[in-house]
Design an enzyme around this catalytic site. Structure first.
Site, mmCIF file in Angstrom:
data_model
loop_
_atom_site.group_PDB
_atom_site.id
_atom_site.type_symbol
_atom_site.label_atom_id
_atom_site.label_comp_id
_atom_site.label_asym_id
_atom_site.label_seq_id
_atom_site.Cartn_x
_atom_site.Cartn_y
_atom_site.Cartn_z
ATOM 1 N N GLU A 62 -2.394 -11.221 2.027
ATOM 2 C CA GLU A 62 -3.429 -10.205 1.841
ATOM 3 C C GLU A 62 -4.634 -10.826 1.138
ATOM 4 O O GLU A 62 -4.514 -11.351 0.028
ATOM 5 C CB GLU A 62 -2.882 -9.043 1.007
ATOM 6 C CG GLU A 62 -3.909 -7.993 0.642
ATOM 7 C CD GLU A 62 -3.349 -6.932 -0.285
ATOM 8 O OE1 GLU A 62 -4.112 -6.405 -1.122
ATOM 9 O OE2 GLU A 62 -2.133 -6.639 -0.204
ATOM 10 N N LYS A 151 1.764 1.869 -0.189
ATOM 11 C CA LYS A 151 1.688 0.978 -1.340
ATOM 12 C C LYS A 151 1.870 1.809 -2.605
ATOM 13 O O LYS A 151 1.043 2.679 -2.908
ATOM 14 C CB LYS A 151 0.333 0.264 -1.356
ATOM 15 C CG LYS A 151 0.043 -0.524 -2.636
ATOM 16 C CD LYS A 151 -1.360 -1.117 -2.574
ATOM 17 C CE LYS A 151 -1.718 -1.856 -3.853
ATOM 18 N NZ LYS A 151 -3.050 -2.500 -3.775
#
Length: 234
Positions: A62, A151
């Site tokens: 990421e 998340k």
């Protein structure tokens, strides 16, 4: 005022192939159990970091948008790695940011909050979106908006058993705790039912700013081994 997400590609063009790609990306992340989060003042060292992480077995990277040069780096990394490694963008807050990341080749978009505009832009393009949430209501809302996984952020605000409790009324929701998790915390989160964990500083250390060291490989392998061991424990 929220912005209206622009059309990245038409819904008709998205089709089953795009949805299949979205599922494949999420499966790659959950199979591995780890997202390595790259955050630094600049992205100068990110290609070398990614190379070392991939060689250690990491399959999801990421690149956070708070990093200077994040988009060009995202484009470079997305072009350099095949389907075995998924490259995504983090700290995606707006539809414009989401579109820019998708155009740069991001396979997934991660946000610290649940942004309907980001979710809609990702859904149109057939890109996986992982919005941030902290309460059962926020988690359910994110799933309803089309999130492929959620998340849990900041994960340090709740104990690992929070995931076990949430999975009672919300079974099957992939939850990825991120924020304040150390390598030593990994077994408890995986045992509680985390689909994957997001690790930034505890995994990357100073290598993001100072350059890659051998300790990065050791930390990455340790994280993956801890995930595998926790999953194999009855």
């Amino acid at each position: 005022m929220t912005s209206t997400p622009r059309t990245v590609s038409s819904p008709a063009a998205m089709g089953s192939h795009a949805r299949g790609r979205e599922r494949t990306v999420t499966e790659t992340i959950t199979d591995s159990g780890l997202i390595a989060i790259l955050r630094a003042p600049t992205a100068e060292n990110f290609p070398a970091l990614t190379d070392a992480l991939v060689k250690a077995g990491v399959r999801a990277i990421e690149v956070t948008l708070t990093t200077q040069g994040a988009l060009p780096c995202l484009s470079t990394l997305s072009a350099a790695y095949g389907d075995d490694v998924v490259i995504g963008a983090g700290t995606v807050m707006t539809a414009d940011q989401a579109e820019a990341c998708i155009e740069a080749g991001a396979s997934f978009l991660v946000s610290p909050v649940a942004s309907p505009d980001v979710a809609a832009t990702a859904r149109i393009a057939g890109v996986a979106a992982y919005p941030g949430a902290l309460t059962p209501t926020e988690i359910a809302a994110a799933v309803h908006a089309g999130a492929a996984a959620v998340k849990l952020f900041p994960a340090s605000a709740v104990p690992p058993r929070f995931i076990t409790d949430v999975h009672g009324p919300l079974p099957g929701v992939p939850i990825m705790p991120t924020g304040g998790i150390t390598l030593a915390d990994i077994p408890a989160w995986i045992a509680a039912g985390a689909a994957a964990v997001g690790l930034g500083g505890p995994l990357i250390g100073q290598d993001a700013t100072d350059g890659v060291t051998a300790s990065l490989t050791l930390r990455a392998r340790r994280a993956l081994n801890l995930i595998a061991a926790a999953r194999s424990t009855p």
